[in-house]
Design an enzyme around this catalytic site. Structure first.
Site, mmCIF file in Angstrom:
data_model
loop_
_atom_site.group_PDB
_atom_site.id
_atom_site.type_symbol
_atom_site.label_atom_id
_atom_site.label_comp_id
_atom_site.label_asym_id
_atom_site.label_seq_id
_atom_site.Cartn_x
_atom_site.Cartn_y
_atom_site.Cartn_z
ATOM 1 C CB ALA A 26 -0.850 -0.011 1.165
ATOM 2 N NE ARG A 29 0.642 -2.529 -6.546
ATOM 3 C CZ ARG A 29 0.196 -3.407 -7.154
ATOM 4 N NH1 ARG A 29 -1.194 -3.695 -7.006
ATOM 5 N NH2 ARG A 29 0.558 -4.468 -7.623
ATOM 6 C CB THR A 130 3.509 -6.098 17.088
ATOM 7 O OG1 THR A 130 3.570 -6.933 17.908
ATOM 8 C CG2 THR A 130 2.740 -4.870 17.363
ATOM 9 C CG ASP A 132 3.395 -9.616 20.766
ATOM 10 O OD1 ASP A 132 2.923 -10.712 20.603
ATOM 11 O OD2 ASP A 132 4.431 -9.130 20.830
ATOM 12 N NE ARG A 159 -12.694 -26.633 21.462
ATOM 13 C CZ ARG A 159 -12.775 -26.341 22.598
ATOM 14 N NH1 ARG A 159 -13.219 -27.363 23.384
ATOM 15 N NH2 ARG A 159 -12.218 -25.396 23.339
ATOM 16 N NE ARG A 167 -5.432 -36.985 26.820
ATOM 17 C CZ ARG A 167 -5.238 -37.781 26.061
ATOM 18 N NH1 ARG A 167 -5.626 -37.661 24.856
ATOM 19 N NH2 ARG A 167 -4.606 -39.072 25.840
ATOM 20 N NE ARG A 176 9.425 -12.442 24.028
ATOM 21 C CZ ARG A 176 10.081 -13.437 24.103
ATOM 22 N NH1 ARG A 176 10.118 -14.200 25.306
ATOM 23 N NH2 ARG A 176 10.392 -14.522 22.824
ATOM 24 C CB ALA A 191 -9.381 -21.309 26.367
ATOM 25 C CE LYS A 218 -17.766 -40.843 31.896
ATOM 26 N NZ LYS A 218 -18.553 -41.418 31.063
#
Lengths: 327, 327, 327, 327
Positions: A26, A29, A130, A132, A159, A167, A176, A191, A218
């Site tokens: 971008a 151009r 970034t 993050d 999943r 488990r 970080r 989650a 379970k």
């Protein structure tokens, strides 16, 4: 009056992020569109010092819109932190007749830009690149949406496996200093808990969740773990769980650089395209030394100094939503 | 004082959209979280009339967060447009002890809800679920981001083919009334032109682009065509191009219902999760008869009447960006 | 005794296919591995005539293994069908000192190669690169597995939409002469019928399926339609269904060039890598004028003449499987 | 003469694999096609002992063809290793009138089946379902192709990141006993080395590769590491590299259960569909106690005893190809 700008350089610096190429495209151009020459500086500030500079045109950036990474490469440069380094960089820009720079990167990138701009009174604008999302002055950084989508695709796959009871799937994600990826991908992937850097006592929630899990029996459970959390490495977390709840077996996935890669999402490509055009237009409008972002769907400008000092604030509402939905 | 709400129904209506399941999951789990029972109404308003109602719980909505479509099915009901139909629907709700409804759909869904709410003074809230993004009161509808990402993935694949010169790839995308998908996906996929419903003379841009293409020779070009454009079917557009520029060969792709399907993106899942929780919380807070959206990253409420009457406004800035970048 | 080979050219010709880049990479690196120079010929036979030839090395083919299309471009050349054209091609090879050629493409490519090889006694080997899988001498062609996977991903998305009854989704897939993609992707995507070129009366099965559908009511059905079927265009098929069963509504998707694009699958990358290495090794072993394939997981060689004359045979067992599973 | 078979059970056991659902669907529909009843046994052998048995029909297996995991769940059962456990299992089958069983799993599954079949003279056939591809009697196991494709998609993403020099990306892939996934995905993802269980001195190749890397400078390198390799954990490998070549920085990704999940590829769906139909047809033809596979594209049958004793042989040719291409 500001000197007229005829040639503009563009570089990417710091950790790479999907969408950086869309931003470069971008910039090139839009620059050409306004009759300006655009130069690519390779390998970030280090390449600027080492004079790795090539002119780019519409054709040079063909076919990169959907590619991860950055065709300009990136680097972290110690030399640019020195006055001598920056002086050499300036001389190279002079030699190429480059009048202005567009920087694509994060806080370190903007910091380098701020010093450079002050020392040489050089026109610069910065774009937030970034994964993050930890930059002030924009709702989202270039690369964040893609990284979150990579994480949820991976968790979707985890999943599917349906074999066992009690488990835990612990999945390490980037972050970080902040839980942006963790929380957003956590809500989107179902989650039951996210362990993120802003939490003081991350294990409280996790143990509460496991207690609750113990009662309704379970089920496999997904936990996202941000790198920079206060509890420790993902292996240490698995060990802490094992010690307290021996019946829970933890399976570890570390996504690592997977999250940096891949074709950028629609949102990241649109964001990068808008910001790339804005970088050129704002330079031509006389703006200097600012990070450009999009806030509430509008272009927003923040001086580098403020952008560096401020911190993007994690929306804790997402953690509330996650807890409600983690039944 | 408003009657206390103890049982809440949820339905999806109209064209389905990725993320509807994530919204259903959020409604069910948030409802249970606040101690309420939640009932799923199958096949939209028609199922409400035909009493297709089942109680849902956390387990019923397990594993649906990442599934396209809607587990509650959807339909378009002529019968619900009649007073008799709505009366039977009301009686079924009474019989199940359902006190309130969450509607997930588009304008037609909200219109039905508005009549129903007026006739029976029944608590309702609406969530914007449509890939078209053509609803007022929210920045984005549930499903729009996924649809755009499906389109750009498909165009990325088309772009890889490298064989020939003077070749147009015409790709038909959804959008009967508006160019939201077309323009956004167009910017993100590097289309050189988008033909969308809001344009009065769509062929002007396209022919201009082809003239420009003729001069710099030898390139494949991608054009997105929204279904509802004023020029006609994609075959007719191909024919019009052929007539004027015999040297350009057009290849046609029709994405069709592909765009409705697939696993929702992170953005759609987060949006649907936030809105699903908000639907429950707003009903419990006493809100009635409103469409809930997210505007500037904040929850926003708009009375059905206003939501129906208003029209989401296409951001023409994206068309400007597209033209600058279509070199 | 055969002249020693020191320089090898490689070209792609005809319709492009995912995995062609992986094959080019393997040819280049295997060539270099054995101490030979490798030249890329751009735009197929036409580029050979026009002398578009560049030397390639390990670095030139870095990062292309996972890219669709072909970095060497492709073309269909009328001029190469003439003696004069082939003579110019030969002279260009001579001028570059190229001793042998690796051709990647389909039947047309091999035919051109056969004439060329006869006229100039020039060492050539061919690799099967086409998504259609319609070549003799190999179990699978480079690109076929990817094309099938693209089709099933698309159909998966279409299947998610859940709205209506008595709805047919007609999906046009590639295959002008054969039903390889149609049948394989049909089994893998749960289509209830595939209309493919080898069928004499394609509508019989479809109507039988719809009769059966009428009795068990209420289901969406997916039908794959190969381009080259004997019934006609997908629009004509939709019309024929409408005429006979007015209650069935048909929704059309045309995948078009989407099927050529995208990142090659593991199978296509491994196939292309093995064949690319084999092309170099077989030339150095003195083999000439053969198409290389993999049959029963072993390398197999077939003279061009036989490869061109033979036809890959469609496994009708897949159609039997499809019918059993289309409940 | 063999007793006529009227009712057939199907179960999945051991680690789950993408495509198991496609196999279940094929067993159910083929069973019904031949007029037989089909029962799903949930949670593998343990569920058989605990009588978790439900009849399935065409509708029960609708929409599962493209889902990862297994709708029948899976388990590892200690109890089935005892005579008492198997006796209870047999009684449950008797009680449901089930005459025959289709087992989907790996070596452990077949071992259990062999004992069971001998003790009760019970008709059983086995389908190879495991991502590891380490079963004799078939060219490929159900799930292997999908797992390899998941790995290469992940590595493609990692490869995009472009930032640094002398960087190793170590990616841990599944394979406790064999390098099938590692080698195949390694060739397909352009890894420079794969560390797999069959290698005695895995570090030799890696160090040689790094020496070579040192000379041509400046590249990121991808190394796949199979879980069961003789060198140790991925962290230990990173440490060994660090000690010998301090300039190389290692980044770790652990794919973990990601590789088990996700929608099966076309190849896995076709394989599972063919094998599922073959399981029913072979039982009705009177076959007993065999693992069914596909060898050289033909159905192949191997007695359980032989299947268990034999070991699938890794094709070391792939390692040779990988080394040639790892320039």
């Amino acid at each position: 009056m500001a000197k007229e700008i005829n040639s503009i350089g563009v570089l990417t610096s710091g950790g790479d992020a999907p969408g950086m190429n869309a931003a470069i495209r971008a910039v090139v151009r839009a620059g050409n569109h306004y009759g300006k020459r655009v130069f690519g500086i390779y390998e970030g500030y280090q390449g600027l010092i080492e004079n790795q500079i090539l002119e780019l045109n519409a054709r040079s950036v063909k076919g990169i819109l959907n590619r991860g990474g950055t065709i300009l490469k990136s680097s972290r440069s110690e030399e640019f932190k020195t006055k001598e380094g920056r002086k050499r960089a300036y001389e190279n820009l002079q030699a190429h007749g480059i009048d202005a720079l567009v920087l694509i990167g994060g806080n370190g990138t903007f910091t380098g830009g701020m010093y450079f701009s002050e020392e040489f009174d050089f026109p610069l604008m910065g774009l937030p690149g970034t994964i993050d999302n930890d930059l002030a002055g924009t709702d989202f950084t270039i690369g964040f949406d893609t990284a979150c989508n990579v994480v949820i695709e991976c968790v979707d796959r985890i999943r599917d496996t349906a074999e066992s009871h009690n488990r835990l799937f612990l999945v390490e994600v980037m972050g970080r200093d902040s839980g942006f990826i963790g929380l957003r991908a956590g809500v989107a992937s179902g989650a039951v808990d996210v362990i993120f850097p802003e939490e003081e006592n991350p294990m409280i929630d996790l143990f509460a969740e496991l207690e609750r899990g113990a009662s309704n029996n379970k089920t496999n459970r997904i936990i996202l773990v941000s790198e920079g959390n206060k509890m420790g490495s993902i292996q240490e977390i698995a060990a802490a769980v094992k010690e307290r709840y021996p019946q829970w077996e933890s399976k570890i996935t570390i996504l690592g650089h997977l999250q940096r890669g891949g074709s950028p999402t629609c949102t990241d490509r649109v964001l990068a395209s808008r910001l790339g055009v804005a970088a050129i237009e704002s330079l031509l409008d006389g703006r200097r030394g600012e990070a450009i972002g999009i806030v509430n769907n509008q272009l927003a400008y923040m001086p580098f100094e403020e952008a560096i000092r401020s911190k993007a604030k994690l929306d804790m509402e997402l953690n509330r939503i996650l807890k409600i939905l983690a039944s």
